[in-house]
Design a protein around this motif. Structure first.
Motif, PDB file in Angstrom:
ATOM      1  N   MET A  39       0.952  -1.110  -0.106  1.00 44.49           N
ATOM      2  CA  MET A  39      -0.038  -0.101   0.020  1.00 44.49           C
ATOM      3  C   MET A  39       0.955   1.200   0.023  1.00 44.49           C
ATOM      4  SD  MET A  39      -2.983  -1.275   2.679  1.00 44.49           S
ATOM      5  CE  MET A  39      -3.830   0.453   2.601  1.00 44.49           C
ATOM      6  N   PHE A  40       2.014   1.317   0.868  1.00 45.29           N
ATOM      7  CA  PHE A  40       2.844   2.535   0.917  1.00 45.29           C
ATOM      8  C   PHE A  40       4.231   2.307   0.439  1.00 45.29           C
ATOM      9  CE2 PHE A  40      -0.355   2.679   4.481  1.00 45.29           C
ATOM     10  CZ  PHE A  40      -0.835   4.207   4.296  1.00 45.29           C
ATOM     11  N   ARG A  41       4.255   1.005  -0.428  1.00 43.36           N
ATOM     12  CA  ARG A  41       5.508   0.876  -0.901  1.00 43.36           C
ATOM     13  C   ARG A  41       6.104   1.752  -2.018  1.00 43.36           C
ATOM     14  NH1 ARG A  41       7.751  -4.190  -0.449  1.00 43.36           N
ATOM     15  NH2 ARG A  41       5.913  -5.081  -0.145  1.00 43.36           N
ATOM     16  N   ASN A  42       5.400   2.284  -2.682  1.00 44.03           N
ATOM     17  CA  ASN A  42       5.858   3.431  -3.694  1.00 44.03           C
ATOM     18  C   ASN A  42       5.463   4.637  -3.085  1.00 44.03           C
ATOM     19  OD1 ASN A  42       6.410   1.277  -5.547  1.00 44.03           O
ATOM     20  ND2 ASN A  42       4.024   1.266  -6.263  1.00 44.03           N
ATOM     21  N   THR A  43       5.299   4.962  -1.896  1.00 43.50           N
ATOM     22  CA  THR A  43       5.099   6.111  -1.305  1.00 43.50           C
ATOM     23  C   THR A  43       6.390   6.652  -0.789  1.00 43.50           C
ATOM     24  OG1 THR A  43       2.983   5.728  -0.799  1.00 43.50           O
ATOM     25  CG2 THR A  43       3.850   7.554   0.378  1.00 43.50           C
ATOM     26  N   TYR A  44       6.894   8.186  -0.825  1.00 48.40           N
ATOM     27  CA  TYR A  44       8.001   8.461  -0.105  1.00 48.40           C
ATOM     28  C   TYR A  44       7.825   8.432   1.337  1.00 48.40           C
ATOM     29  CZ  TYR A  44      11.350  11.888   1.177  1.00 48.40           C
ATOM     30  OH  TYR A  44      12.601  12.613   1.930  1.00 48.40           O
ATOM     31  N   GLN A  45       8.631   7.854   2.250  1.00 47.22           N
ATOM     32  CA  GLN A  45       8.528   7.458   3.550  1.00 47.22           C
ATOM     33  C   GLN A  45       9.661   8.315   4.310  1.00 47.22           C
ATOM     34  OE1 GLN A  45       8.280   3.477   4.187  1.00 47.22           O
ATOM     35  NE2 GLN A  45       6.928   3.022   2.843  1.00 47.22           N
ATOM     36  N   SER A  46       9.091   9.539   4.921  1.00 46.83           N
ATOM     37  CA  SER A  46      10.304  10.117   5.737  1.00 46.83           C
ATOM     38  C   SER A  46       9.637  10.720   6.825  1.00 46.83           C
ATOM     39  CB  SER A  46      10.746  11.243   4.779  1.00 46.83           C
ATOM     40  OG  SER A  46      11.574  12.156   5.655  1.00 46.83           O
ATOM     41  N   GLY A  47      10.200  10.896   8.178  1.00 50.28           N
ATOM     42  CA  GLY A  47       9.544  11.354   9.225  1.00 50.28           C
ATOM     43  C   GLY A  47       8.548  10.318   9.857  1.00 50.28           C
ATOM     44  N   PHE A  48       7.254  10.753   9.860  1.00 46.73           N
ATOM     45  CA  PHE A  48       6.033  10.086  10.416  1.00 46.73           C
ATOM     46  C   PHE A  48       4.951   9.768   9.167  1.00 46.73           C
ATOM     47  CE2 PHE A  48       7.613  12.540  14.030  1.00 46.73           C
ATOM     48  CZ  PHE A  48       7.681  11.438  14.926  1.00 46.73           C
ATOM     49  N   LEU A  49       4.812   8.535   9.533  1.00 47.78           N
ATOM     50  CA  LEU A  49       3.707   8.082   8.499  1.00 47.78           C
ATOM     51  C   LEU A  49       2.534   7.544   9.399  1.00 47.78           C
ATOM     52  CD1 LEU A  49       2.913   7.326   5.615  1.00 47.78           C
ATOM     53  CD2 LEU A  49       3.728   5.206   5.707  1.00 47.78           C
ATOM     54  N   SER A  50       1.279   8.217   9.286  1.00 46.84           N
ATOM     55  CA  SER A  50       0.114   8.024  10.163  1.00 46.84           C
ATOM     56  C   SER A  50      -0.880   7.027   9.182  1.00 46.84           C
ATOM     57  CB  SER A  50      -0.364   9.185  10.668  1.00 46.84           C
ATOM     58  OG  SER A  50      -1.720   8.892  11.246  1.00 46.84           O
ATOM     59  N   ILE A  51      -1.273   5.797   9.980  1.00 54.07           N
ATOM     60  CA  ILE A  51      -2.002   4.898   9.666  1.00 54.07           C
ATOM     61  C   ILE A  51      -3.452   4.861  10.163  1.00 54.07           C
ATOM     62  CG2 ILE A  51      -0.266   3.380   8.607  1.00 54.07           C
ATOM     63  CD1 ILE A  51      -0.675   1.422  10.969  1.00 54.07           C
ATOM     64  N   LEU A  52      -3.130   5.383  11.696  1.00 49.89           N
ATOM     65  CA  LEU A  52      -4.366   5.573  12.360  1.00 49.89           C
ATOM     66  C   LEU A  52      -4.585   6.915  12.928  1.00 49.89           C
ATOM     67  CD1 LEU A  52      -7.178   4.409  13.660  1.00 49.89           C
ATOM     68  CD2 LEU A  52      -5.608   3.336  15.424  1.00 49.89           C
ATOM     69  N   TYR A  53      -5.555   7.708  12.561  1.00 46.36           N
ATOM     70  CA  TYR A  53      -5.725   9.105  13.480  1.00 46.36           C
ATOM     71  C   TYR A  53      -6.992   9.183  13.799  1.00 46.36           C
ATOM     72  CZ  TYR A  53      -5.484  14.171  13.966  1.00 46.36           C
ATOM     73  OH  TYR A  53      -5.394  15.324  14.572  1.00 46.36           O
ATOM     74  N   SER A  54      -7.315   9.082  15.172  1.00 47.46           N
ATOM     75  CA  SER A  54      -8.664   9.024  15.712  1.00 47.46           C
ATOM     76  C   SER A  54      -9.352  10.222  15.418  1.00 47.46           C
ATOM     77  CB  SER A  54      -8.500   8.496  17.141  1.00 47.46           C
ATOM     78  OG  SER A  54      -7.872   9.595  17.741  1.00 47.46           O
ATOM     79  N   CYS A  55      -8.623  11.479  15.138  1.00 45.50           N
ATOM     80  CA  CYS A  55      -9.435  12.872  15.117  1.00 45.50           C
ATOM     81  C   CYS A  55      -9.854  13.105  13.710  1.00 45.50           C
ATOM     82  CB  CYS A  55      -8.493  13.647  15.677  1.00 45.50           C
ATOM     83  SG  CYS A  55      -8.210  13.731  17.337  1.00 45.50           S
TER      84      CYS A  55
END
Length: 320
Positions: free
Chosen positions: A1-17
């Motif tokens: 799902m995120f393999r081709n996404t630029y990953q740096s810093g924080f990557l949120s997969i659950l944000y309750s707000c």
């Protein structure tokens, strides 16, 4: 799902707000509930997951089991609140040897157990909200990559039981697959055993709470009975005091009545001799008066006789 996404810093997969916090997730609910609430401590939205068993109510990501997240970041950060209940979560990673390793973290275990394909470890939570950080690369390195190479390990062939439909289907033995399947079955058995132990602990805790509640109710009932007895005793003492006061008030009246009766009786008793004395005095007086009267009469008759005699003497002398 995120393999081709630029990953740096924080990557949120659950944000309750967010507007849809479970967009990448799916849920399994049985004898429990999953809802979004407003937490009073942080004054923010939070996702609440609760159930009678951790194995029956949970969320999982990706929503499709055949998909992978493809996240390469080494740290996992979770912000959870300690609700003083059983809590667990799992994460599966793919290491540099192309092996899937599953890490299971829970607050109802006391020891760390490392197996070829899964590792279970305990976690301690403080009261309120907790921020948990996991160094996945370090955990994987210490649990699996620093171990003895596979060529120096001994794997015993373990044959699993075949079902009815597999009895007539010849298959080539695959030691690694069989070991994995057997270990999975053992994991399930261990999980069931842990669940049974947890349920037993919950039952014992409920029984203990029930016993404490019954003891507390008995103590409160005893206290109420003692208070009622004390109140009854106080009421009896007050009634006795009132009766004594009334008796004390009634006694002087009775004494006065007795005194009045005694004075009346004394007056009557004193009046009778006085009347008798008066009657005697009157009788004596009457007798004295009668006597004087009689004596006067007698004196009067004697004087008249003497006068008559003197007149006769004088008349005789004149005649002479």
């Amino acid at each position: 799902m995120f393999r081709n996404t630029y990953q740096s810093g924080f990557l949120s997969i659950l944000y309750s707000c967010g507007s849809s916090p479970l967009e990448l997730w799916d849920m399994h609910v049985k004898n429990g509930y999953i809802r979004r609430i407003t937490d009073e401590e942080i004054k923010s939205l939070a996702l609440e997951i609760a159930g009678t068993n951790v194995a029956t109510t949970y969320i999982y990501c990706p929503a499709y089991p055949k998909k992978e997240l493809g996240i390469k970041l080494p740290f996992l950060i979770i912000i959870i609140k300690n609700m003083k209940k059983y809590f667990t979560f799992e994460i599966t990673i793919l290491d540099d040897k192309n092996m899937h390793r599953r890490f299971r973290v829970s607050n109802f275990q006391s020891t760390t157990r490392i197996r070829p394909f899964s590792t279970s470890m305990p976690i301690g939570l403080s009261g309120g909200w907790n921020q948990i950080q996991f160094n996945l690369s370090d955990f994987t390195r210490r649990a699996y990559e620093d171990e003895m190479p596979e060529e120096f390990k001994l794997f015993l062939p373990v044959h699993r039981r075949k079902c009815v439909r597999e009895e007539h289907v010849p298959k080539k033995p695959n030691v690694r697959v069989e070991v994995e399947e057997i270990i999975t079955e053992k994991d399930e058995e261990e999980k069931e055993r842990e669940e049974k132990e947890r349920e037993e602990k919950e039952r014992e805790e409920k029984e203990r709470e029930k016993k404490e509640r019954e003891e507390k109710e008995e103590e409160e009932a005893k206290e109420e009975v003692e208070e009622a007895e004390e109140e009854a005793e106080e009421e009896e003492e007050a009634e006795e005091a009132e009766e004594e006061a009334e008796e004390a008030e009634e006694k002087p009246e009775e004494e006065e009545e007795v005194k009045i009766e005694e004075t009346v009786v004394d007056e009557e008793e004193t009046a009778e001799p006085a009347a008798a004395a008066i009657r005697e005095y009157e009788v004596e007086k009457e007798e004295k008066e009668e006597d004087t009267y009689i004596s006067k009469l007698e004196g009067y008759t004697e004087d008249e006789d003497e006068e008559d005699e003197n007149e006769e003497d004088e008349r005789e002398e004149d005649e002479e």
